[in-house]
Design an enzyme around this catalytic site. Sequence first.
Site, short mmCIF file in Angstrom:
data_model
loop_
_atom_site.label_atom_id
_atom_site.label_comp_id
_atom_site.label_asym_id
_atom_site.label_seq_id
_atom_site.Cartn_x
_atom_site.Cartn_y
_atom_site.Cartn_z
N TRP A 120 41.63 43.09 43.58
CA TRP A 120 40.89 41.86 43.89
C TRP A 120 41.07 40.82 42.80
O TRP A 120 41.20 39.63 43.09
CB TRP A 120 39.41 42.18 44.15
CG TRP A 120 39.25 42.93 45.44
CD1 TRP A 120 38.81 44.20 45.59
CD2 TRP A 120 39.55 42.45 46.77
NE1 TRP A 120 38.83 44.55 46.92
CE2 TRP A 120 39.27 43.50 47.65
CE3 TRP A 120 40.04 41.26 47.27
CZ2 TRP A 120 39.46 43.39 49.04
CZ3 TRP A 120 40.24 41.14 48.65
CH2 TRP A 120 39.95 42.19 49.51
N ASP A 165 33.12 38.32 40.02
CA ASP A 165 33.14 38.75 41.42
C ASP A 165 32.41 40.09 41.49
O ASP A 165 32.93 41.11 41.05
CB ASP A 165 34.60 38.89 41.89
CG ASP A 165 34.71 39.46 43.30
OD1 ASP A 165 33.67 39.69 43.95
OD2 ASP A 165 35.86 39.68 43.75
N LYS A 194 29.56 44.68 51.36
CA LYS A 194 29.77 45.95 50.67
C LYS A 194 28.40 46.56 50.34
O LYS A 194 28.06 47.64 50.77
CB LYS A 194 30.55 45.76 49.37
CG LYS A 194 32.08 45.64 49.42
CD LYS A 194 32.68 44.87 50.52
CE LYS A 194 34.18 44.84 50.62
NZ LYS A 194 34.91 44.12 49.61
C1 LIG Z 1 35.89 43.08 49.60
C2 LIG Z 1 36.09 42.36 48.34
C3 LIG Z 1 36.60 41.05 48.32
C4 LIG Z 1 36.99 40.30 49.56
O1 LIG Z 1 35.88 39.98 50.33
P1 LIG Z 1 36.03 39.15 51.69
O2 LIG Z 1 34.61 38.94 52.10
O3 LIG Z 1 36.80 39.99 52.64
O4 LIG Z 1 36.73 37.88 51.36
C5 LIG Z 1 36.73 40.45 47.09
N1 LIG Z 1 36.40 41.07 45.95
C6 LIG Z 1 35.93 42.32 45.93
C7 LIG Z 1 35.59 42.97 44.63
C8 LIG Z 1 35.76 43.01 47.13
O5 LIG Z 1 35.29 44.27 47.12
#
Ligand SMILES: *Cc1c(COP(=O)(O)O)cnc(C)c1O
Length: 364
Positions: A105, A174, A198
Amino acid sequence: MTEKRLYNFSAGPAVLPVSVLETIRDQMLCLPGCGASILEISHRSKQFIAIQEQTKQRLIRLLKVPATHEVLFLQGGARLQFSMVAMNLLRGFNAPAQYVVTGSWGKYAVGEAKKEGAVEVIYDGSSHGYSQLPKPGEVRVRSDAAYLHLTSNETIQGIQFQEDWQVPCPLVVDCSSDFMYRPLDISKYGIVYACAQKNAGPAGVTVVIIRKDLLDRSSDSLPGYLNYRNHAQEDSMWNTPPTFGIYVMGLVAQWLEETIGGLDAMHRINQEKARLVYEAMDRHPRMYQGHARIRDRSLMNATYKLPNDELENAFLAEAKKLGLDSLKGHRSVGGIRASIYNAMPIEGVQLLVQLMDNFATQHA
Ligand SMILES: *Cc1c(COP(=O)(O)O)cnc(C)c1O
């Protein structure tokens, strides 16, 4: 047809608390005091405004968000934040943004930021398959950087920072796959962002917690939706917010506050669940080889390999029989990935551990 619920180890969209799903079901046709469904009412109605405000206040209480920061509810997922962070904080800025790349990511985040300005990658763990994190002192952060970007938990590789960083420039993180798994010192961060699907709710809503002074950096030339300042000025109602997602996230936050007892309690539960899984791995080192360096292991996503594809498939087949679902690892890492987010009950983890022990003994 009513089917039995499985223990869902999916990396995302992922497991939600059953009590939250029950409330959604019970309120689906008629939200109390509303005479209509949450899916049908105006985002400008007083009922929805109250729901959004409640969700926001719960997040502020859970994370002790200081008055210096604003909580926004956006769309576009974490991927759009890869762009929005750079568009708002890097475009036109006179120094580069720095990125610590600890997994897939983080790498994608760099790719989007490069379209907006100069990027320095000050740590890249690709040479060891993103199995290790740097320590805070190991990377050189410039005080004049536009910002430093981290990924708190790399969902695919299963490595996670367990402590807050303190850096001399705005810190952007993030937290998509570990938002609210433990208390966070928001005052140390310029921006904390997380897609909900998540650890905090359904797909469709993304939380952005931003330090208010950073809002001044956004250029008026940005497309309206992509400018954080518009969302902050309009209290996330610059356009129609993701109403259902905000409602569900509010229920998840209520569950965290009232059933779990806050983020310290949640953290202890997460530590316990992760301990169970990693101890099972370590009891059978010839059967389960962890991807992450031990001290960098994630409390959210446990990744490990079995000696060969045949054993891996047999393990997944046994898991399926026990009602343990979505344990197959991401294609880029292979093996098994057990995502044990906040809402995964300890019973699911205990069943997985039993399977790991039995399987290793049978196939020794
Ligand atoms: C799933 C995830 C993303 C992407 O998320 P989207 O909502 O699909 O854009 C980005 N960063 C991390 C750490 C993730 O687990």
